[in-house]
Design a protein around this motif. Sequence first.
Motif, short mmCIF file in Angstrom:
data_model
loop_
_atom_site.label_atom_id
_atom_site.label_comp_id
_atom_site.label_asym_id
_atom_site.label_seq_id
_atom_site.Cartn_x
_atom_site.Cartn_y
_atom_site.Cartn_z
N GLU A 115 0.84 -1.22 0.00
CA GLU A 115 0.00 0.00 0.00
C GLU A 115 0.87 1.26 0.00
OE1 GLU A 115 -1.14 -2.58 2.61
OE2 GLU A 115 -2.00 -3.25 0.72
N GLU B 83 2.98 2.09 2.19
CA GLU B 83 3.12 2.63 3.55
C GLU B 83 4.48 2.22 4.11
OE1 GLU B 83 -1.61 2.19 4.72
OE2 GLU B 83 -0.19 0.63 5.30
N ALA C 214 7.00 14.81 10.07
CA ALA C 214 5.94 15.27 9.18
C ALA C 214 6.51 16.33 8.24
CB ALA C 214 4.80 15.86 10.00
N VAL D 270 7.08 11.62 6.40
CA VAL D 270 5.91 10.79 6.17
C VAL D 270 4.62 11.58 6.34
CG1 VAL D 270 4.68 8.73 6.99
CG2 VAL D 270 7.17 8.72 6.91
N ASP D 271 3.73 11.39 5.37
CA ASP D 271 2.42 12.04 5.41
C ASP D 271 1.38 10.94 5.24
OD1 ASP D 271 0.59 14.08 5.53
OD2 ASP D 271 0.76 14.62 3.41
N LYS D 272 0.51 10.76 6.22
CA LYS D 272 -0.52 9.70 6.19
C LYS D 272 0.11 8.34 5.84
CE LYS D 272 -4.08 12.96 4.65
NZ LYS D 272 -3.21 14.07 4.22
N LYS D 273 1.13 7.95 6.57
CA LYS D 273 1.83 6.66 6.42
C LYS D 273 2.66 6.50 5.15
CE LYS D 273 -1.45 3.90 9.14
NZ LYS D 273 -2.37 2.76 9.04
N HIS D 274 2.59 7.50 4.25
CA HIS D 274 3.33 7.41 2.99
C HIS D 274 4.59 8.27 3.05
CE1 HIS D 274 0.09 5.27 0.92
NE2 HIS D 274 -0.72 6.04 1.62
#
Length: 156
Positions: free
Chosen positions: A44, A46, A108, A131-135
């Motif tokens: 995904e 991530e 972040a 990392v932003d929203k697990k990505h």
Amino acid sequence: MAQHIASEIMEKAFVTAGPDTSVYELVNLFVKNKVTAIPIINDEDELVGIVTDADLLYKKVKPHVPHYVNLLGASIYYSGISAYNRGFKKLMAGTAKELMTKDVIIAAPDAPVEQIAGVMVAEHLKVIPIVDKKHVVGIVTRGNILDELYQEYGES
């Protein structure tokens, strides 16, 4: 003094690998891309871990020279070079999942560069994934921080 944030100094082009990437392929990625760390991402996209050049050099390989005794000027090995070779082959057949650090220190995109620099020094890190929203959206290296310092103080 301008307060810069991670997204302004981070590298947006970076190399990633999956948990099943072989250690042999990781070594290839490090050498070809001249990077010091590779974020490991799942299907995904991530972040699930990170592998650094230090992980490859110290964690599993520990290329300790086989013990030998110097007897009348002739070196006699007694722990066997073949055991070392087997260990190395076994390591190369391993995967990123076995080698990676799972507890990754991340930041972040809006994290202040000063804070990131502080964490890098305190934790002896060369790289922090952004990392932003697990990505993973970028990585900040010591080089990026030094560039930033140079830009800021080089003019004065």
